[in-house]
Design an enzyme around this catalytic site. Structure first.
Site, PDB file in Angstrom:
ATOM      1  N   ASP A  80       6.917 -30.783 -48.160  1.00 25.32           N
ATOM      2  CA  ASP A  80       7.035 -29.421 -48.685  1.00 25.32           C
ATOM      3  C   ASP A  80       7.824 -28.535 -47.715  1.00 25.32           C
ATOM      4  O   ASP A  80       8.478 -29.027 -46.819  1.00 25.32           O
ATOM      5  CB  ASP A  80       5.610 -28.898 -48.927  1.00 25.32           C
ATOM      6  CG  ASP A  80       5.535 -28.014 -50.139  1.00 25.32           C
ATOM      7  OD1 ASP A  80       6.557 -27.419 -50.485  1.00 25.32           O
ATOM      8  OD2 ASP A  80       4.450 -27.915 -50.713  1.00 25.32           O
TER       9      ASP A  80
ATOM     10  N   GLY B 244      11.159 -22.333 -51.598  1.00 22.45           N
ATOM     11  CA  GLY B 244      11.371 -20.967 -52.071  1.00 22.45           C
ATOM     12  C   GLY B 244      12.512 -20.919 -53.055  1.00 22.45           C
ATOM     13  O   GLY B 244      12.558 -21.671 -54.007  1.00 22.45           O
TER      14      GLY B 244
ATOM     15  N   ASP C 291       6.217 -23.413 -58.225  1.00 23.32           N
ATOM     16  CA  ASP C 291       4.998 -24.071 -58.720  1.00 23.32           C
ATOM     17  C   ASP C 291       4.728 -23.789 -60.197  1.00 23.32           C
ATOM     18  O   ASP C 291       4.797 -22.659 -60.663  1.00 23.32           O
ATOM     19  CB  ASP C 291       3.788 -23.611 -57.897  1.00 23.32           C
ATOM     20  CG  ASP C 291       3.830 -24.199 -56.504  1.00 23.32           C
ATOM     21  OD1 ASP C 291       4.861 -24.797 -56.144  1.00 23.32           O
ATOM     22  OD2 ASP C 291       2.836 -24.056 -55.785  1.00 23.32           O
TER      23      ASP C 291
HETATM   24  C1  GLA Z   1       3.297 -25.818 -52.534  1.00 21.23           C
HETATM   25  C2  GLA Z   1       3.780 -26.873 -53.516  1.00 21.23           C
HETATM   26  C3  GLA Z   1       2.633 -27.301 -54.408  1.00 21.23           C
HETATM   27  C4  GLA Z   1       1.509 -27.832 -53.538  1.00 21.23           C
HETATM   28  C5  GLA Z   1       1.083 -26.782 -52.527  1.00 21.23           C
HETATM   29  C6  GLA Z   1       0.081 -27.323 -51.533  1.00 21.23           C
HETATM   30  O1  GLA Z   1       2.932 -24.645 -53.183  1.00 21.23           O
HETATM   31  O2  GLA Z   1       4.829 -26.377 -54.301  1.00 21.23           O
HETATM   32  O3  GLA Z   1       3.065 -28.284 -55.311  1.00 21.23           O
HETATM   33  O4  GLA Z   1       1.938 -28.993 -52.896  1.00 21.23           O
HETATM   34  O5  GLA Z   1       2.196 -26.311 -51.799  1.00 21.23           O
HETATM   35  O6  GLA Z   1      -0.311 -26.380 -50.592  1.00 21.23           O
END
Ligand code: GLA
Length: 765
Positions: free
Chosen positions: A508, A553, A574
Site C-alpha cells: 500500500d 492517493g 477504496d
Molecule cells: C488502504 C487500502 C485498503 C486497505 C487499507 C488497510 O486504505 O486502500 O484496501 O488495505 O488501506 O489499512
C-alpha cells in the site's frame, strides 16, 4: 413576578406550541462551566439570548475551543400534549445537534447525553451529527405539566464551530404507531424467504393489518400475497416469513397499517435472484487452461473443477518434476529452466520437468461417479510469467478490517473449499492490514501479532489444500491502519514473508507520503522508488509473490506500475458497498484505462463488495441491491480486474455464491487474451463496455447507470460497436449469448428492460 418573567421569556424563546408539540428555537446562553447551572432555580437573568439552530461562533459569541458552554431553555409543557399520546407514558425531547458533545438536564435531572465528554473514562468522543432524542417518562420523569420547566444543556466544543445547531428543540408525545419499525431479512439458502419483523419501541400495544405482496419484476405479475391482522407489543416483535422464488426477479412490498391512526409503514425490497444455472454433477473445468511460474519456484495450483465429490484427478503425461494429488487436484513441484537448443522443435512437455519457451503442456483428467472431463493445460515457466490471468481469491479487508485473525482467515478458507468457490478458481487467501506485531524484534525482523498465533502453520495449512496466501504492508513506516510498515526493513520483510510462504503482497502507500514530503520530491520517480525497492527483494525470493501495488492517493499508478514489475495496481481509491461507490470507482474511474492493462499487469479497481461486509467486527449484508451486485460483478469481470472476494465466506448465501460462481462470467475475467474492456459506447445513461476474447468473440456489458428503468434495443447497441457493425449482417448470423443465464438470445429477446443500476451481460460470437 417570576411568572411574569417566565411569560416574557416564553415569547423571547421563539416558542411555538400546538396540540401536537412544543417547538423552541431560542435559549439563554453562557460560556463556561458550572454544574449548578443545571438547576432550575438558578438565576440566569443576566445570560445572553441565543438561537439554538446556529453555532455560537456564527452569532456574536467568541470561539471557545476545548471548552464548555450552557444553554437554558424555559418552557411551559402543556398537559394537552398527552391527549394525543395514545396511552403513551412518554415524552420525547428532540434536541438540536451539538458540536461536539452534550448533556441535557430537565429540571436538574440528566435525561440524556450524546458523545463522550473529555472526562469520560473512555476519553473524548465527538458526535456532532447524531440525532438527539431524549425520552422522558410522562409521569415519573420530573416534567412540570402546565408550568415552567428548565431544560439546561451543557455543551463541550473540541474545536472549530461550537454549540447547539441545526434543528430547534421539539417536545412531543408519540403515538403508538410512531414507535413502529419494520425490518426485512432475506435468506436465499434453500427455499428462499424474506422475514419481515414489526416491532415497537413504545410501551403500548398497537393493532393493525399487515399486507405483503411479491411481484415478478419482469412480467409484473403477482406471485404471492398475504394479509394478516396483528398486534405488536414492546419487546415482542411479530415476525412473518414470506417465501419467494429466488430464480425469478422479484419485488416485495410490505405494508403495516395501524388500525387506530391509519398510519402506514412500508418497505419495498428488490429480492435476491439467481441467474446462474446450477452446475452439472459431472466434472467441469472452470479455470483458464494456463498458470505461470518462475523457474525453480514452488508450483501451487488447485485445478478448479466443479461436480460431485469424490472426484479423481489423473494426468498421463505429467512432467516428472510435478505431482498432482489424486483426490483434490492440487498441482505441486517446481520446474527448472533449460536453454532449448536452437532449431529444436518447439519444446514438447519434458518428462524431466524442464521448461520449454512455451511452457509445459499436459492433459488433466477429472472423474467422478457421474462422468469425466479433461483439460489440456499449460504451465508457463519464465521470469515474467506470474499472473497469467487476474488473481481470484479472498481478502480480509472489506469484511473484517483491522479485526482480522487467524481463526477468521481459516474459517473463510475452509468455506472457500466447502462451498465450492475453490472449484471456480478462487485460490488466494489474503490478509490485509492488521496482522503486524506492535514492534519489531531486536534484529529488525517483523512478527505477526497475537491474533495470528502461527502464521507459518496457517500458511502451511492453506498450501496443503492448494490455496495460496497473500499478505499486506506499506512502504511507509506505518500502514494505512496504523500498523508497522516496511520502511527501512524492506529486505528483511520480503525474506520473512518468503520463509512463511507468502504468495501475494499487497503493498500500500499511506505514510510513505511523509518520506516524499521530507524529500520535497513530488515526481513519479519518488512514487516508484519504494515500489522498485520492494520489487527487487520480492523477486529475489525463491518463490513467486504476486506483487500488487496500492492506490497511492491521487497518483496514477497505472502509468508506471509496469516498470516496477507490478502484477496489478489499484486504479481507484477504496471501494464501499454503495451504488455511488460502484459508479465512481467502476464506471467513472476505469473508463480509458484498458490500455494500461496487459497479461501479468492488471488494473485493479479494488476488492468485491458483495455478501456480508463491514470493515470491522460488525458485518452487514452488502448495501448494493441485487441488480447493483450483478452490475458490479459484470463490470469487474469485463475489466480483467483482480477478483478478490471481500465478504466473510463462511456466511455466504446461495445468491452470492451464484453471483461469484458463474463459469461463463468468470471465463471473461480469466480470458487468456487478457484484453481489458473499456467503455465503447455511451448513450445517456446506457453504457456499453466491451472486450475481445481469445476465441474471437466479443464480451459486452450493457449497463443502465441511471436511476430509472430503461427500454433497450440490444441489437441496435451491439451493431453500433464498430467491430460488430460490419460483421453482423454476414450470412452466418451472430450468436448472442446471455452470460448470466447461459442461454442464447432469440430474436424476440433483443428488446428488453434494463432496470436502474442493472445490466445485461452478453457474448457475441
Ligand atoms: C488502504 C487500502 C485498503 C486497505 C487499507 C488497510 O486504505 O486502500 O484496501 O488495505 O488501506 O489499512
Amino acid at each position: 413576578m417570576r411568572k411574569l418573567f417566565f411569560l416574557a421569556l416564553t415569547a423571547l424563546m421563539g416558542l411555538q406550541a400546538s396540540a401536537q408539540n412544543v417547538c423552541v428555537s431560542k435559549a439563554l446562553f453562557r460560556q463556561g462551566d458550572d454544574m449548578n447551572w443545571a438547576k432550575p432555580e438558578m438565576d440566569d437573568t443576566s445570560w445572553s439570548e441565543i438561537d439554538i439552530t446556529t453555532p455560537w461562533d456564527k452569532q456574536s459569541f467568541p470561539p471557545h475551543n476545548k471548552n464548555y458552554a450552557w444553554y437554558r431553555i424555559h418552557v411551559n409543557i402543556p398537559r394537552s400534549l398527552l391527549q394525543r399520546a395514545d396511552q403513551q407514558n412518554m415524552v420525547i425531547f428532540n434536541m438540536p445537534k451539538a458540536d461536539d458533545v452534550d448533556e441535557c438536564y430537565l429540571n436538574g435531572q440528566l435525561i440524556g447525553s450524546t458523545g463522550r465528554m473529555p472526562t469520560d473514562a473512555a476519553g473524548y468522543g465527538t458526535a456532532v451529527n447524531d440525532v438527539r432524542n431524549y425520552l422522558v417518562d410522562a409521569q415519573k420523569g420530573g416534567i412540570r405539566w402546565d408550568a415552567e420547566n428548565v431544560i439546561a444543556v451543557r455543551v463541550y466544543n473540541h474545536g472549530g464551530s461550537g454549540g447547539l445547531f441545526f434543528n430547534p428543540m421539539t417536545i412531543s408525545c408519540p403515538t403508538a404507531a410512531e414507535g413502529l419499525a419494520m425490518r426485512l431479512t432475506e435468506d436465499s439458502n434453500g427455499q428462499a424467504h424474506c422475514d419481515v419483523e414489526i416491532s415497537t419501541a413504545y410501551a403500548s400495544t398497537t393493532s393493525g393489518t399487515f399486507a405483503v405482496t411479491v411481484t415478478d419484476r419482469e412480467t409484473g405479475s403477482q406471485i404471492s400475497s398475504l394479509t394478516r391482522k396483528l398486534s405488536v407489543k414492546r419487546g415482542k416483535p411479530v415476525r412473518l416469513s414470506v417465501p419467494y422464488d429466488k430464480y425469478k426477479m422479484c419485488q416485495l412490498t410490505a405494508t403495516y397499517t395501524d388500525a387506530k391512526t391509519g398510519k402506514t409503514l412500508s418497505e419495498h425490497r428488490q429480492l435476491k435472484y439467481i441467474l446462474t444455472p446450477a452446475a452439472p454433477a459431472t466434472p467441469r473445468f472452470n479455470g483458464a487452461p494456463v498458470f505461470g511460474v518462475r523457474p525453480g519456484s514452488p508450483v501451487i495450483y488447485r485445478f478448479p473443477v466443479s461436480g460431485e465429490r469424490p472426484m479423481k484427478f489423473t494426468c498421463a503425461d505429467l512432467p516428472a518434476a510435478l505431482q498432482l494429488s489424486e483426490s483434490d487436484g492440487v498441482l505441486t513441484g517446481s520446474i527448472n529452466r533449460v536453454t532449448v537448443p536452437s532449431g529444436s522443435p518447439e519444446g514438447p512437455a519434458s518428462p524431466e520437468g524442464l521448461a520449454s519457451p512455451e511452457g509445459l503442456t499436459f492433459t488433466v483428467v477429472a472423474e467422478n461417479a457421474k462422468g469425466r472431463a479433461q483439460q489440456t493445460f499449460t504451465l508457463k515457466v519464465g521470469e515474467h510469467m506470474i499472473g497469467q490471468t487476474p488473481p481470484m481469491g479472498w481478502n480480509s479487508w472489506n469484511c473484517w478490517g483491522l479485526s482480522v485473525s487467524q481463526e477468521k482467515v481459516i474459517s473463510s478458507a475452509q468455506a472457500l473449499i466447502d462451498k465450492g468457490l475453490a472449484d471456480y478458481g478462487y485460490g488466494y487467501i489474503n490478509i490485509d492490514d492488521g496482522w503486524e506485531a506492535e514492534s519489531r524484534n531486536p534484529d529488525g525482523t517483523i512478527e505477526a501479532n497475537e491474533k495470528f498465533p502461527s502464521m507459518k502453520g496457517m500458511i502451511d495449512w492453506l498450501h496443503e489444500r492448494g490455496l495460496k496466501f497473500g499478505i499486506y504492508s506499506s512502504p511507509g513506516d506505518y500502514t494505512c491502519g496504523g500498523y508497522l510498515g516496511s520502511l527501512g526493513h524492506e529486505q528483511q520483510d520480503a525474506e520473512v514473508w518468503s520463509r512463511w510462504g507468502v504468495d501475494y503482497l499487497k503493498y500500500d502507500w499511506c505514510s510513505y507520503e511523509r518520506v516524499r514530503e521530507k524529500d520535497n520530491d513530488w515526481g513519479f520517480a519518488s512514487c516508484m522508488r519504494p515500489y522498485l525497492l520492494m520489487q527487487k527483494f520480492v523477486r529475489e525470493q525463491p518463490r513467486d509473490i504476486f506483487y500488487s501495488l496500492g492506490p497511492l492517493g491521487g497518483t496514477q499508478v497505472y502509468l508506471w506500475g509496469l516498470y516496477c514489475d507490478g502484477d496489478s495496481w489499484r486504479t481507484a481509491p477504496d471501494i464501499n458497498d454503495t451504488w455511488e461507490s460502484i459508479r465512481d470507482v467502476g464506471f467513472r474511474q476505469q473508463a480509458g484505462l484498458a490500455k494500461y492493462s496487459s497479461v501479468g499487469h492488471w488494473n485493479d479497481p479494488d476488492m468485491l463488495v458483495v455478501g456480508k461486509v463491514g470493515w470491522g467486527t460488525n458485518l452487514r449484508e452488502s448495501r448494493l441491491t441485487p441488480d447493483e451486485q450483478y452490475t458490479h460483478i459484470t463490470l469487474w469481470t469485463l475489466l480483467a480486474s483482480n477478483m478478490l472476494i471481500g465478504c466473510d465466506i463462511a456466511q455466504m448465501d446461495d445468491f452470492t455464491l451464484a453471483l461469484l460462481c458463474n463459469n461463463e462470467v468468470n471465463a471473461v475475467n480469466q480470458d487468456m487474451l487478457g484484453q481489458q474492456a473499456d467503455r465503447t459506447l455511451k448513450q445517456g445513461d446506457i453504457e456499453v463496455w466491451s472486450r475481445p476474447l481469445a476465441d474471437g468473440a466479443m464480451a459486452l456489458g450493457i449497463f443502465n447507470v441511471g436511476d430509472k428503468d430503461q427500454q433497450v434495443d440490444m441489437k441496435a447497441l451491439i451493431t453500433a460497436l464498430p467491430p460488430l457493425r460490419e460483421s453482423w449482417g454476414e450470412a452466418s448470423a451472430k450468436v448472442v449469448r446471455d452470460l448470466w443465464r447461459q442461454k442464447n438470445l432469440t430474436a424476440s429477446e433483443f428488446n428488453g428492460t434494463i432496470p436502474a443500476h442493472g445490466c445485461r451481460y452478453l457474448k457475441v460470437q
